[in-house]
Design a protein around this motif. Structure first.
Motif, PDB file in Angstrom:
ATOM      1  N   SER A 379     -46.588 -60.233  21.270  1.00 36.47           N
ATOM      2  CA  SER A 379     -47.541 -60.571  20.220  1.00 36.47           C
ATOM      3  C   SER A 379     -48.077 -61.969  20.422  1.00 36.47           C
ATOM      4  CB  SER A 379     -46.896 -60.458  18.832  1.00 36.47           C
ATOM      5  OG  SER A 379     -47.801 -60.864  17.820  1.00 36.47           O
ATOM      6  N   ASP A 380     -49.367 -62.112  20.188  1.00 39.10           N
ATOM      7  CA  ASP A 380     -49.979 -63.437  20.145  1.00 39.10           C
ATOM      8  C   ASP A 380     -49.748 -64.010  18.756  1.00 39.10           C
ATOM      9  OD1 ASP A 380     -51.863 -65.639  20.945  1.00 39.10           O
ATOM     10  OD2 ASP A 380     -52.313 -64.218  22.543  1.00 39.10           O
ATOM     11  N   VAL A 381     -50.339 -65.155  18.462  1.00 38.48           N
ATOM     12  CA  VAL A 381     -50.205 -65.764  17.146  1.00 38.48           C
ATOM     13  C   VAL A 381     -51.373 -65.328  16.271  1.00 38.48           C
ATOM     14  CG1 VAL A 381     -48.932 -67.720  18.037  1.00 38.48           C
ATOM     15  CG2 VAL A 381     -51.412 -67.852  17.890  1.00 38.48           C
ATOM     16  N   CYS A 384     -51.730 -61.008  13.881  1.00 42.18           N
ATOM     17  CA  CYS A 384     -50.999 -60.017  14.676  1.00 42.18           C
ATOM     18  C   CYS A 384     -49.500 -60.344  14.700  1.00 42.18           C
ATOM     19  CB  CYS A 384     -51.555 -59.918  16.089  1.00 42.18           C
ATOM     20  SG  CYS A 384     -51.558 -61.455  17.027  1.00 42.18           S
ATOM     21  N   LEU A 385     -49.139 -61.623  14.590  1.00 38.80           N
ATOM     22  CA  LEU A 385     -47.725 -61.999  14.540  1.00 38.80           C
ATOM     23  C   LEU A 385     -47.060 -61.442  13.282  1.00 38.80           C
ATOM     24  CD1 LEU A 385     -45.362 -63.635  15.753  1.00 38.80           C
ATOM     25  CD2 LEU A 385     -46.214 -65.613  14.484  1.00 38.80           C
ATOM     26  N   PHE A 386     -47.794 -61.458  12.168  1.00 37.17           N
ATOM     27  CA  PHE A 386     -47.239 -60.904  10.933  1.00 37.17           C
ATOM     28  C   PHE A 386     -47.237 -59.379  10.965  1.00 37.17           C
ATOM     29  CE2 PHE A 386     -48.455 -65.198   9.820  1.00 37.17           C
ATOM     30  CZ  PHE A 386     -47.354 -65.620   9.092  1.00 37.17           C
ATOM     31  N   VAL A 387     -48.189 -58.783  11.677  1.00 37.28           N
ATOM     32  CA  VAL A 387     -48.149 -57.334  11.881  1.00 37.28           C
ATOM     33  C   VAL A 387     -46.879 -56.956  12.636  1.00 37.28           C
ATOM     34  CG1 VAL A 387     -49.232 -55.394  13.100  1.00 37.28           C
ATOM     35  CG2 VAL A 387     -50.643 -56.980  11.778  1.00 37.28           C
ATOM     36  N   SER A 388     -46.501 -57.754  13.628  1.00 33.09           N
ATOM     37  CA  SER A 388     -45.312 -57.443  14.423  1.00 33.09           C
ATOM     38  C   SER A 388     -44.050 -57.445  13.568  1.00 33.09           C
ATOM     39  CB  SER A 388     -45.163 -58.437  15.579  1.00 33.09           C
ATOM     40  OG  SER A 388     -44.724 -59.717  15.126  1.00 33.09           O
ATOM     41  N   GLN A 389     -44.061 -58.167  12.449  1.00 30.03           N
ATOM     42  CA  GLN A 389     -42.885 -58.193  11.577  1.00 30.03           C
ATOM     43  C   GLN A 389     -42.652 -56.847  10.903  1.00 30.03           C
ATOM     44  OE1 GLN A 389     -41.004 -61.161  11.628  1.00 30.03           O
ATOM     45  NE2 GLN A 389     -42.545 -61.547  13.204  1.00 30.03           N
ATOM     46  N   GLY A 390     -43.685 -56.001  10.872  1.00 27.42           N
ATOM     47  CA  GLY A 390     -43.547 -54.690  10.269  1.00 27.42           C
ATOM     48  C   GLY A 390     -43.119 -53.602  11.231  1.00 27.42           C
ATOM     49  N   LEU A 391     -42.897 -53.942  12.483  1.00 19.21           N
ATOM     50  CA  LEU A 391     -42.486 -52.951  13.472  1.00 19.21           C
ATOM     51  C   LEU A 391     -40.987 -52.674  13.344  1.00 19.21           C
ATOM     52  CD1 LEU A 391     -44.507 -54.204  16.561  1.00 19.21           C
ATOM     53  CD2 LEU A 391     -45.071 -52.326  15.003  1.00 19.21           C
ATOM     54  N   GLN A 393     -37.429 -51.909  14.540  1.00 18.52           N
ATOM     55  CA  GLN A 393     -36.377 -51.930  15.555  1.00 18.52           C
ATOM     56  C   GLN A 393     -36.890 -51.789  16.984  1.00 18.52           C
ATOM     57  OE1 GLN A 393     -34.470 -53.301  13.251  1.00 18.52           O
ATOM     58  NE2 GLN A 393     -32.738 -52.496  14.384  1.00 18.52           N
ATOM     59  N   THR A 394     -37.727 -52.713  17.390  1.00 13.02           N
ATOM     60  CA  THR A 394     -38.127 -52.789  18.791  1.00 13.02           C
ATOM     61  C   THR A 394     -38.188 -54.258  19.187  1.00 13.02           C
ATOM     62  OG1 THR A 394     -39.738 -51.973  20.426  1.00 13.02           O
ATOM     63  CG2 THR A 394     -40.628 -52.887  18.385  1.00 13.02           C
ATOM     64  N   SER A 395     -37.997 -54.544  20.464  1.00 13.80           N
ATOM     65  CA  SER A 395     -37.972 -55.933  20.920  1.00 13.80           C
ATOM     66  C   SER A 395     -39.372 -56.530  20.869  1.00 13.80           C
ATOM     67  CB  SER A 395     -37.412 -56.013  22.342  1.00 13.80           C
ATOM     68  OG  SER A 395     -38.207 -55.268  23.236  1.00 13.80           O
ATOM     69  N   VAL A 396     -39.435 -57.792  20.458  1.00 12.18           N
ATOM     70  CA  VAL A 396     -40.706 -58.495  20.299  1.00 12.18           C
ATOM     71  C   VAL A 396     -40.606 -59.854  20.976  1.00 12.18           C
ATOM     72  CG1 VAL A 396     -42.357 -59.493  18.667  1.00 12.18           C
ATOM     73  CG2 VAL A 396     -41.203 -57.343  18.104  1.00 12.18           C
ATOM     74  N   VAL A 397     -41.615 -60.199  21.773  1.00  9.98           N
ATOM     75  CA  VAL A 397     -41.737 -61.528  22.366  1.00  9.98           C
ATOM     76  C   VAL A 397     -42.982 -62.166  21.768  1.00  9.98           C
ATOM     77  CG1 VAL A 397     -42.153 -62.819  24.478  1.00  9.98           C
ATOM     78  CG2 VAL A 397     -40.586 -60.882  24.508  1.00  9.98           C
ATOM     79  N   ALA A 398     -42.816 -63.334  21.136  1.00  2.74           N
ATOM     80  CA  ALA A 398     -43.950 -63.960  20.455  1.00  2.74           C
ATOM     81  C   ALA A 398     -43.703 -65.448  20.280  1.00  2.74           C
ATOM     82  CB  ALA A 398     -44.172 -63.305  19.085  1.00  2.74           C
ATOM     83  N   PRO A 399     -44.758 -66.263  20.278  1.00  2.48           N
ATOM     84  CA  PRO A 399     -44.606 -67.714  20.093  1.00  2.48           C
ATOM     85  C   PRO A 399     -44.721 -68.103  18.623  1.00  2.48           C
ATOM     86  CG  PRO A 399     -46.842 -67.230  20.781  1.00  2.48           C
ATOM     87  CD  PRO A 399     -46.143 -65.907  20.632  1.00  2.48           C
ATOM     88  N   GLY A 400     -43.653 -67.896  17.850  1.00  2.00           N
ATOM     89  CA  GLY A 400     -43.725 -68.060  16.413  1.00  2.00           C
ATOM     90  C   GLY A 400     -43.628 -69.485  15.913  1.00  2.00           C
ATOM     91  N   TYR A 401     -43.321 -70.441  16.772  1.00  2.00           N
ATOM     92  CA  TYR A 401     -43.157 -71.831  16.334  1.00  2.00           C
ATOM     93  C   TYR A 401     -44.258 -72.727  16.892  1.00  2.00           C
ATOM     94  CZ  TYR A 401     -41.252 -76.602  16.835  1.00  2.00           C
ATOM     95  OH  TYR A 401     -41.091 -77.957  16.877  1.00  2.00           O
ATOM     96  N   TYR A 402     -44.300 -72.897  18.198  1.00  2.00           N
ATOM     97  CA  TYR A 402     -45.335 -73.744  18.800  1.00  2.00           C
ATOM     98  C   TYR A 402     -46.707 -73.119  18.611  1.00  2.00           C
ATOM     99  CZ  TYR A 402     -47.626 -76.725  22.291  1.00  2.00           C
ATOM    100  OH  TYR A 402     -48.446 -77.605  22.931  1.00  2.00           O
TER     101      TYR A 402
END
Length: 545
Positions: A379-381, A384-391, A393-402
């Protein structure tokens, strides 16, 4: 064996699966060695930030390290923002950067790609790497390589290895490199565990919040065993989404976003009398929206090499050591009832007449995961990052801080090259404009991502904080039409039924990449982003007053 080949073998031994790079004259001898040795596969993309994003994503997976190779100055400095993100978010990344040879330095001339001095590259990277080395002496090169790679894994942060042009083909001996022994405070471990157990025993409603370090240090299995023995609720931070997601009966039940997230999860945390934060980066994106909640009750912060009990801390104890010891002594007891019990969020209702709201994407992807099998997510920022929170039980790679934009598409490449699994890429139209053209490399490398592009004709995250911003408007781009030129298939979806059909088509066809242009009206956002922006804005105003 040449120095370049020995370095490649050492990288492979530490878990590197490939090298991402863009050639340039100072790094060309190293590229020749890579291509002729075939020790690690080499993937080249179109822009240096993209190779750094892809390598970063690779480093976040499977207890490995990410590797990128770029030329001196113009190449390496073009990766600074992406490497800074890896540093901030604790991603193990090795930057291999070219350097002029000593004979070139002896000419006394300014060399192309040089900034202020020949050392400017190293001085700049000193701020965004945890260790640096220049391989200008073959007799000490192997020990120096071993030292920085050890730091890379131990600190889970980037390192810089500078390779002078003439050194790649220098012969080096085959002796094993001497690994440095990092000082560790062993004597305090038993006392730390004893203190923690006393605090836990006094609690009646404890809760655990887990962050990215558990993933970075490959501790998901130990962490899950500990939680299952304790039997207490656990939620992830925003950055920790996807931790233990693919473990059977994962104890991680959702994401804690404070006032901006699920109210049931917030209620459980707010009713707790002990908050145990494990492996989380203490950033505003993780905790600013909930800082008062955390500060208002007893908390224990367990991080790699630091355990903080509030008024005192233990330093030097590895996170693996702490979790292993806690798992050994863990015992469940009859904890007081947490009310309300957390339940999975209800799916967003979908009707043909509806516009597409962002969380519909998560609902439909979850349905596809059930029908076709789960896929990892990059996931990008932005929203779409908040959309990924609704997925589910699947692995997610995302830049949630920087939170640097442009991560999504290259990160998807990193996932597929490292794991062999087809990724879902969630990306907004603004971020896609930065790195989306890299999809043109899918055909030659066999990458087949499903790119779900949230097209709201602007930077919706900026609009959430500044609704009147004209600079956030990007205009209407026909993204789906680009796919055929880049070697894939593009589909446009402006209704829920069209989106469902597009996703089904993409999941069923694994032969090529799909670019699904999801038309979302301006101003239509996830509730989480609206709440997140509202709460942070309020806190920022209070801080200024």
């Amino acid at each position: 064996m040449t120095l370049a080949r020995k370095l490649l073998q050492m990288l492979k031994d530490e878990g590197a699966k490939q090298v991402w790079g863009i050639p340039g004259d100072f790094i060309l001898p190293f590229f020749r060695e890579m291509e002729q040795s075939d020790i690690l596969p080499v993937y080249s993309l179109s822009h240096e930030p993209s190779v750094a994003f892809a390598a970063d994503a690779s480093g976040r997976l499977e207890d490995g390290i990410g590797v990128l190779a770029v030329t001196y100055g113009a190449g390496a400095l073009n990766t600074v923002n992406a490497v800074a993100q890896a540093y901030a978010e604790r991603s193990p990344l090795v930057v291999l950067a070219g350097m002029p040879s000593q004979s070139e330095l002896d000419m006394g001339l300014k060399l192309h790609h040089q900034v202020k001095s020949i050392d400017s590259q190293a001085l700049i990277f000193n701020e965004i790497t945890c260790a640096q080395v220049r391989l200008d002496d073959v007799s000490h090169a192997l020990d120096n390589i071993a030292k920085v790679l050890n730091f890379c894994k131990e600190m889970s942060q980037p390192v810089l290895i500078e390779i002078p042009r003439n050194m790649a083909t220098e012969l080096c001996d085959e002796r094993p490199a001497r690994l440095p022994i990092l000082e560790v405070e062993h004597t305090a471990t038993d006392k730390c565990i004893e203190d923690f157990q006393q605090i836990l025993a006094a609690a009646t409603r404890p809760v655990v919040i887990v962050g990215v370090e558990v993933k970075r240090y490959d501790l998901e299995g130990i962490f899950c065993d500990w939680l299952k023995r304790l039997g207490i609720p656990c939620f992830s931070t925003l950055m920790g989404k996807g931790i233990a997601a693919e473990h059977d009966n994962s104890p991680v039940s959702g994401t804690y976003l404070g006032e901006a997230g699920d109210p049931d999860i917030a209620a459980i945390v707010e009713q707790s009398d002990l908050v145990i934060v494990v492996g989380a980066i203490l950033s505003d994106s993780n905790f600013a929206i909930s800082a008062q909640t955390i500060a208002g009750r007893q908390s224990v912060f367990i991080q790699h090499r630091e355990v903080n009990f509030g008024h005192y801390s233990y330093h030097g104890i590895a996170l693996k050591t702490i979790l292993t010891q806690l798992c050994h002594v863990a015992e469940s007891k009859k904890w007081a009832m947490h009310l309300p019990h957390h339940q999975a969020s209800k799916p967003v209702l979908i009707h043909d007449r509806d516009i597409i709201a962002p969380m519909m994407i998560a609902t439909m992807l979850n349905e596809c995961f059930q029908r076709y099998g789960k896929l990892p997510v990059a996931s990008d920022v932005g929203d779409c990052l908040f959309v990924s929170q609704g997925l589910a039980q699947t692995s997610v790679v995302a830049p949630g801080y920087y939170a640097s934009m442009g991560f999504g598409v290259p990160a998807g490449f990193g996932i597929q090259a490292t794991t062999g699994r087809r990724p879902i890429i969630l990306v907004g139209d603004g971020a896609f404009q930065m790195t989306g053209m890299e999809l043109g490399h899918c055909r030659r490398y066999g990458f087949t991502p499903i790119v779900v592009l949230l097209n709201n004709q602007g930077w919706e995250m900026i609009r959430a904080f500044s609704p009147d911003s004209q600079a956030a408007d990007l205009g209407h781009w026909q993204f789906a039409q680009m796919a055929a030129i880049l070697g894939g298939r593009g589909l446009t979806a402006s209704t829920p039924s069209e989106l469902q059909h597009a996703l089904n088509s993409a999941f069923e066809d694994t032969s090529q990449f799909y670019l699904i242009d999801v038309q979302i009206p301006k101003g239509v956002r996830t509730p989480s982003l609206d709440h997140f922006a509202k709460v942070l804005t309020q806190k920022q105003k209070m801080a200024r007053s």
